[in-house]
Write a protein that holds these residues in place. Sequence first.
Motif, PDB file in Angstrom:
ATOM      1  N   SER A 102       0.830  -1.199   0.000  1.00  0.00           N
ATOM      2  CA  SER A 102       0.000   0.000   0.000  1.00  0.00           C
ATOM      3  C   SER A 102       0.871   1.258   0.000  1.00  0.00           C
ATOM      4  N   TYR A 159      -7.500  10.479  -4.840  1.00  0.00           N
ATOM      5  CA  TYR A 159      -8.111   9.938  -3.627  1.00  0.00           C
ATOM      6  C   TYR A 159      -7.690   8.489  -3.375  1.00  0.00           C
ATOM      7  N   GLY A 163      -5.985   7.234  -0.040  1.00  0.00           N
ATOM      8  CA  GLY A 163      -6.548   6.101   0.692  1.00  0.00           C
ATOM      9  C   GLY A 163      -5.521   5.015   0.944  1.00  0.00           C
TER      10      GLY A 163
END
Length: 303
Positions: A102, A159, A163
């Motif tokens: 991530s 976004y 996130g």
Amino acid sequence: MRADATAVPAGHTAEPLPPEPSRGRLAGVATMIGSGLSNQTGAAIGSLAFPVLGPVGVVAVRQYVAAVALTAVARPGLRSLTWWQWRPVLGLALVFGTMNLSLYTAIDRIGLGLAVTLEFLGPLAIALGGARRRVDAWCAVIAAAGAVTLMRPRPSTDYLGLGLGLLAACCWASYIILNRTVGRRVPGAQGSAAAALVSAVMFLPVGIAVVLRHPPTAGAIGCAVAAGVLSSAVPYLADLFTLRRVPAQAFGLFMSVNPLLAALVGWIGLGQGLGGAEWAAIAAVVSANTAGMLARGGRCTAG
């Protein structure tokens, strides 16, 4: 982060050894500076391989390098671990891989400085979560203001990237909690090494798929390996050295400036310029953690 993190290695939940004399402290400070720069430089070099390997491929190679390095240092006795010990180790392996994936995907989308700053909200939240003092409340407000500034709506806002940065923060918070459990159940650094090995095995199919789909160049593989060495192996070994030579407060305070280091490396090394609002937001997050660390007497957020 060293996306293994920027945290105290598993198995080091006890207080660090008494600091050595001034010469040892100077060596420890120099090592901390080198470790932080190595960590963020490794992430920047790894991002150069994104066009060929993608963030997934770079993270896969990084997991392999981390597994080799930690296994060589800790030499875990995998067969001797019980299921009671394996459970948090498996959780740590899953969080370890998810955190790095991530983070690196966020770096690819929103840049090194912003991604690392968002990720750093994880350990900061752990540190402030159980606080009851007014200074901690103000630190939380300052950090929240910084996060809101970074995530404010704009036409160019990514976004998904934001996130993913927050997902990395949640993973880092989980990593800290699991690290403490592993440190209590598994001696030394064997828990970290076992988790790194499991994570590397989990990423084997990913690595094979990346190679088959997009045959990598030597340069891309070199950048990914460099990311693994500079962002995993070097910081881990540096932390082992540093914790024996500097007070816990100094170690924790230096960890808190990693978002600033990431922004500087991204700006100088990758040309990822930031606006005044973004620099102010990064400064707010760093200041919140620094103030909270001083108020807590130097207890490291990632112990």
